[in-house]
Design an enzyme around this catalytic site. Structure first.
Site, PDB file in Angstrom:
ATOM      1  N   CYS A 107      56.190  54.313  18.064  1.00  0.00           N
ATOM      2  CA  CYS A 107      55.350  53.129  17.876  1.00  0.00           C
ATOM      3  C   CYS A 107      54.415  52.912  19.063  1.00  0.00           C
ATOM      4  CB  CYS A 107      56.234  51.904  17.679  1.00  0.00           C
ATOM      5  SG  CYS A 107      57.538  51.775  18.917  1.00  0.00           S
TER       6      CYS A 107
ATOM      7  N   GLU B 209      46.605  53.613  13.565  1.00  0.00           N
ATOM      8  CA  GLU B 209      47.767  54.390  14.005  1.00  0.00           C
ATOM      9  C   GLU B 209      47.850  55.682  13.180  1.00  0.00           C
ATOM     10  OE1 GLU B 209      51.744  52.873  12.947  1.00  0.00           O
ATOM     11  OE2 GLU B 209      52.348  53.220  15.017  1.00  0.00           O
TER      12      GLU B 209
ATOM     13  N   GLU C 275      59.097  44.387  14.567  1.00  0.00           N
ATOM     14  CA  GLU C 275      58.674  45.368  15.582  1.00  0.00           C
ATOM     15  C   GLU C 275      57.812  46.385  14.853  1.00  0.00           C
ATOM     16  OE1 GLU C 275      59.344  45.118  18.750  1.00  0.00           O
ATOM     17  OE2 GLU C 275      60.731  43.439  18.547  1.00  0.00           O
TER      18      GLU C 275
ATOM     19  N   LYS D 180      69.794  48.374   6.380  1.00  0.00           N
ATOM     20  CA  LYS D 180      69.260  49.421   5.502  1.00  0.00           C
ATOM     21  C   LYS D 180      68.427  50.370   6.356  1.00  0.00           C
ATOM     22  CE  LYS D 180      65.431  49.941   3.180  1.00  0.00           C
ATOM     23  NZ  LYS D 180      65.244  51.379   3.405  1.00  0.00           N
TER      24      LYS D 180
END
Ligand code: NAD
Length: 498
Positions: A300, A401, A266, A191
């Protein structure tokens, strides 16, 4: 500001028309309930394409097909046949590089150089794991008790893998989530992010053309909260491979725990990048800019906290600001554009929130801190490269982040101080060190609590080097031998020849 838009490849034009179907059991099909969502072009905020929105029922079709394909013959397919099919897919990806690059540039806003580089990496990645399909092995084991016992381990595939991907560099992440499990003999239900499903769907066409048996790779499209949750709680999925945010990663772990599914996560990061005074500044400064501005900071492993040794702080700061201010923002399809838009209006709001928080914490905005004034960039989600000073690790914009082109720069005075500050975060994805001193290099390599340490370069990634998130940046590894072993289980066998 760049503004000449490249002509769109006619294959891309044709692909964008109509409502995109899902790829289930080797066939292209609409969602059972017929619901549709829209993919938005972040450069214009116009509708780019319409895509069927799947739910639990569609997922069930996909999982059944994947299970049938796995048990039917795929798990016993000769490894060299799996390698052949993956190599064929890699060839097709290579032939379609321009199409995939343009689809990603339109869908998530990566520039031609960046989206194109990621698309090329996808080709190498699929070839890399095609190679591993024929090289997995177990061990023979000598028993501590001796005797006429033949003991050995063998690696077997896990079964059906539910793969969920993020929207940044979607084509490459899709290949990360397809190649390794398939090479190891698993089947896949993938997905993509609902914000960027197009290149994954196009890769589905190449999977079909390569001749993979029906059900080996299935693509479902839809929203994370509904379809994503259905994947993580589906009783017949054996493993979840996820790339995305730490908050969703936590939720996935919780849901997957019900049936103790295997998981690889991850996740996000807030990576430190450290410039020592003895570094070659001609490399370190452009390296620090690449670390934060590549992909508009939506990586990331972005080097979003830059620590600079005090004696060179002012020199580095001045140069960073100069480069940031010279950066060309523009339509990602313009070859002159160095930075495209953020993925969505929501992402602009997030970046603006963090910049406001930084100001409240007493920060000085050295450059940027706002959207560009240029009239031709008003429709898209553009945000200026932003450099901030005057903060420390207690500030939210330093420890969370942001996922945008926002760099916090901070001076430091000693190696001990910078190690402590670099590690003062819940994340542990990546880190950069710039120095010409070998002792400093080794001390930093040993002390940084991050899955990747890059010295005198940033984003030094390679298919043969595992990517591992320490702390709350993930569980398990992707890439390298570890990345394919994560899609196998070790069976121990002991035979008494008595
Ligand atoms: P996200 O977590 O919002 O979404 C990722 C995927 O999860 C999407 O497909 C989404 O539809 C799905 N999802 C959302 N809610 C879900 C739920 N409850 N259950 C199951 N699936 C769900 O992340 P994003 O905004 O797409 O991507 C950005 C994030 O990804 C950043 O945090 C970034 O650091 C991270 N990322 C990590 C890596 C890595 O290798 N560590 C690589 C790329 C991106």
């Amino acid at each position: 500001m760049a503004n000449t838009t490249l002509e769109i490849n006619p294959i891309v034009q044709a692909f964008l028309s109509g409502t995109k179907e899902m790829f289930l059991n080797g066939k292209w099909v609409p969602a059972i309930k017929g619901k549709v969502y829209e993919s938005i072009n972040p450069t214009t905020n116009e509708i780019l394409a319409k895509i069927y929105e799947g739910d639990e029922e569609d997922l069930d079709v996909a999982v059944k097909a994947a299970r049938r394909a796995f048990e039917g013959s795929w798990k016993n397919t000769a490894p060299r046949e799996r390698a052949r099919l993956l190599n064929k897919l890699a060839d097709l990806l290579e032939e379609n590089l321009e199409v995939i690059t343009q689809l990603d540039a339109l869908d998530y806003g990566g520039t031609l150089a960046v989206a194109g580089g990621f698309a090329e990496n996808a080709v190498h990645h699929v070839r890399y794991y095609a190679g591993w399909a024929t090289k997995l092995y177990g061990n023979t084991l000598e028993l501590t008790s001796g005797g006429n016992i033949h003991a050995f381990t063998k690696r077997e595939p896990l079964g059906v893998c539910g793969q969920i991907t993020s929207w940044n560099f979607p084509a490459l992440v899709a290949c990360w989530k397809i190649a390794a499990p398939i090479a190891a003999g698993n089947t896949v239900v993938i997905k993509p992010s609902q914000q960027t499903s197009l290149s994954t769907l196009y890769i589905g066409k190449l999977i079909e053309e390569a001749g993979f048996p029906p059900g080996v790779v299935n693509i479902v499209t839809g929203a994370g909260g509904k379809l994503g949750e259905a994947i993580t709680s589906h009783p017949d999925i054996d493993k979840i491979g996820f790339t995305g945010s730490t908050s969703v990663g936590r939720r996935i772990m919780e849901k997957a725990s019900k049936s103790l599914k295997k998981i690889t996560l991850e996740l996000g990061g807030k990576s430190p990048n450290i410039i020592f005074a003895d570094a070659d500044l001609n490399k370190a400064i452009p390296g620090a800019i690449k670390a934060i501005l590549m992909n508009t900071g939506q990586v990331c492993a972005a080097g979003s906290r830059l620590y600079i040794e005090r004696s060179v702080y002012d020199t580095v700061k001045e140069k960073l600001v100069e480069i940031a201010e010279s950066f060309v923002l523009g339509d990602p399809l313009d070859p002159n554009a160095q930075m495209g838009p953020l993925i969505s209006k929501n992402q602009i709001t997030t970046v603006e929130k963090y910049v406001e928080l930084a100001k409240k914490d007493g920060a000085t905005i050295l450059t940027g801190g706002k959207r560009p004034d240029s009239p031709d960039l008003q429709q898209g989600n553009f945000y200026l490269p932003t450099i901030i000073e005057g903060l420390d690790e207690k500030c939210q914009s330093v420890y969370e982040e942001i996922f945008g082109p926002v760099l916090c720069i901070m001076p430091f005075d000693s190696i001990e101080e910078v190690v402590e500050r670099a590690n003062a975060t819940e994340y542990g994805l990546a880190s950069g060190v710039w120095t010409t001193n070998i002792e400093t290099t080794h001390k930093m390599v040993d002390s940084l609590n991050a899955g990747s340490v890059w010295v005198n370069e940033y984003y030094l990634t390679d298919d043969n080097i595992p990517l591992t998130g320490f702390k709350q940046s993930g569980i398990g590894s992707e890439l390298g031998l570890a990345g394919i072993e994560a899609y196998t289980k070790v069976k121990s066998v002991a035979i008494n020849h008595g």
